[in-house]
Design a protein around this motif. Structure first.
Motif, PDB file in Angstrom:
ATOM      1  N   ALA A  82      35.795 135.549  -4.925  1.00 17.78           N
ATOM      2  CA  ALA A  82      35.793 134.084  -4.879  1.00 17.78           C
ATOM      3  C   ALA A  82      37.197 133.499  -4.904  1.00 17.78           C
ATOM      4  O   ALA A  82      37.373 132.299  -4.650  1.00 17.78           O
TER       5      ALA A  82
ATOM      6  N   VAL B  69      30.222 130.734  -0.705  1.00 20.49           N
ATOM      7  CA  VAL B  69      30.331 132.171  -0.974  1.00 20.49           C
ATOM      8  C   VAL B  69      31.153 132.826   0.132  1.00 20.49           C
ATOM      9  O   VAL B  69      30.774 132.793   1.306  1.00 20.49           O
TER      10      VAL B  69
ATOM     11  N   ILE C 233      29.122 137.154  -6.237  1.00 23.56           N
ATOM     12  CA  ILE C 233      29.012 135.694  -6.120  1.00 23.56           C
ATOM     13  C   ILE C 233      27.944 135.220  -5.137  1.00 23.56           C
ATOM     14  O   ILE C 233      27.831 134.015  -4.893  1.00 23.56           O
TER      15      ILE C 233
END
Length: 535
Positions: free
Chosen positions: A323, A355, A386
């Protein structure tokens, strides 16, 4: 102006003040009957406007208008942070959340809609300011007509207003109470930092000799895998537990086939709905990091953490952060040997809205860049998965590991399905998509174990925090935690913890604070002669 018109204007001014004082609370509670409760702060405002004359009247009026706008903004901020984080806005700590919330909204609804919302909010605030300024002016004009009775009336109104706000009746002084609570919280937050610094100065694992620290894990690759927004309700809520339970059953079967041992329970996170970095710092640092101020204190003056515990024992320490797309100076506080951000992982495919890449690619890149390296030491990795981050659309699907390549195989998935602004019109469908995202990530972990699991692999899999309360169904902060070990003797070492065997935590599983995990893990896996097991 006729007397009737003056009375009508004065009544309208009072209604505007009443609305400014009660509307945010009414909107948050969904009970419009509360709007009918007269707010005693109006008496206090009227009394203040009765006292001065001349230019001081304008100064006081402007000050009252500004204070009302501030109260209105704080109440609106409360609505937003309660919805997102399950707590009121903190004057001392929460200003840094504004740009992060804007970044998330860009990924969810797009920059144009966010711009329109911002413009609308600005115009709404300007209109509210104009209406409040007009209302206080009308009250001040009415006050000017009282002449000889002015000071007596001012004293009476001030006394009634002060009495009503200091000793409020029911909800009749909500704004004063809310403002007082904000000020008290800001003072508490400032004092809390002093207590945190004292707590951080002590390390409960100091007595363990360096050569025996984590000795029972020697030679094992230990992966601390955070699943974004994986809360305890994912296992119990009817909207989620079907797909999530299926994924956990698949993981259970995979572990059994590979000869892995597993133990599961719950931890209580230090945040909910967002601010994942607080949970990561709490687990790795062994401290209750539940605010940005505590976090900045933690990274500003590093102490020993789970990362340094492993580094001291000869492990290579790696952070895998898909991320992270911008400079990340805070990571230096942990002392990782290597940091692999989004750019380092080699993903060339399309992002899935906010994402940056699917979880399967993240784990494949970690395997390729770290575990597949020849003649390497054992690795301790902190990995953030994530794909279960909002807005939960579109979602990827598993592909054969040998076909992942640079990630372009996921492009068709990244452009499939409906956009977030369509999905988010239906809150129930958003909740379903959230459950599917957790199902995907758990299935990815099962696939990773099938493909790459061996007797030297240990995974500590846990949620960072639950999703926002309206998704989770409550503001509770519990998250599942699973310890999966290719060598069953590793999981057997945890028997004194009384965690459930397998990947389904028992309903009565212990709820440990996330901050306590580091101490418990270090003591459990250090040489038995150095310290007692932590129960």
């Amino acid at each position: 102006m006729p007397a009737a018109a003056r009375i009508l204007r004065l009544a309208l001014a009072a209604l505007i003040l009443q609305g400014a004082l009660v509307w945010p609370a009414v909107a948050a509670q969904g009970d419009w009957r509360a709007a009918l409760v007269p707010q005693l702060e109006i008496l206090l405002i009227a009394g203040m406007l009765l006292i001065p004359a001349g230019r001081w009247s304008t100064i006081i009026r402007d000050g009252v208008t500004g204070m009302l706008l501030l109260v209105l903004l704080l109440r609106l901020a409360d609505i937003g942070t309660i919805a997102a984080l399950g707590r009121p806005f903190d004057l001392y700590l929460d200003w840094h959340l504004v740009p992060k919330a804007a970044q998330l909204m860009v990924g969810s609804i797009g920059p144009l809609r966010l711009l329109l919302i911002g413009v609308g909010a600005g115009l709404g605030l300007a209109l509210a300011g104009m209406m409040l300024h007009w209302a206080t002016r009308e009250i001040a004009k009415a006050a000017g007509r009282l002449e000889s009775n002015r000071m007596k009336m001012a004293a009476l109104l001030l006394a009634a207003g002060v009495l009503g706000t200091v000793v409020p009746v029911g909800g009749a002084a909500q704004s004063t109470a809310a403002l007082s609570a904000h000020v008290a919280q800001a003072v508490h937050s400032a004092r809390d930092l002093t207590a945190f610094r004292a707590e951080a100065a002590a390390d409960p694992t100091d007595a363990i000799p360096a050569n025996q620290r984590l000795a029972l894990l020697k030679g094992k690759d230990v992966l601390v895998v955070f699943i974004e927004s994986y809360g305890a309700s994912a296992l119990t809520d009817p909207a989620f537990k079907g797909p999530v339970g299926k994924a956990l059953q698949e993981l259970e079967e995979t572990l059994a086939a590979k000869g892995f041992g597993a133990r599961s329970a719950f931890l209580t996170s230090t945040t909910t709905g967002g601010q994942s970095w607080l949970a990561h710092a709490s687990l790795l640092g062994g401290l209750r990091v539940d605010s940005q101020a505590r976090y900045e204190s933690f990274v500003g003056k590093p102490r020993r953490s789970l990362v340094s515990d492993f580094a001291q024992g000869g492990w290579e320490t790696v952070a895998v952060a898909p991320a992270i797309t911008q400079p990340w100076p805070e990571v230096q506080a942990y002392g990782f040997d290597r940091v692999l951000t989004a750019a380092d992982l080699g993903y060339k495919g399309q992002p899935f809205n906010w994402v940056t890449m699917p979880d399967q690619f993240t784990l494949a890149a970690f395997e390729r860049l770290v575990r597949a390296a020849p003649a390497r030491p054992p690795v301790m990795a902190h990995i953030a998965l994530i794909s279960s981050h909002a807005p939960w659309t579109p979602l990827p699907e598993l592909v054969p590991w040998d076909e992942i390549g640079d990630g372009q195989i996921f492009d068709a998935m990244a452009t499939a399905g409906e956009p977030p602004d369509v999905l988010w019109r239906d809150p129930q469908r958003v909740r379903v998509q959230y459950g599917r995202s957790i199902e995907y990530t758990l299935a990815t972990i099962a696939a990773y174990v099938r493909q790459f699991g061996d007797e030297d692999l240990v995974l500590i899999v846990l949620g960072d925090h639950p999703p926002v309360p309206w998704i989770a169904g409550s503001a509770a902060r519990e998250v599942p935690v699973h310890i999966l070990a290719g060598d069953p003797a590793i999981s057997d070492t945890l028997d004194p913890w009384a965690w459930a065997h397998g990947v389904i935590p028992a309903p009565d599983a212990p709820f440990w604070p996330m901050a306590s995990f580091r101490e418990r893990l270090v003591k459990a896996f250090s040489a038995a002669s150095t310290t007692a097991q932590v129960r």
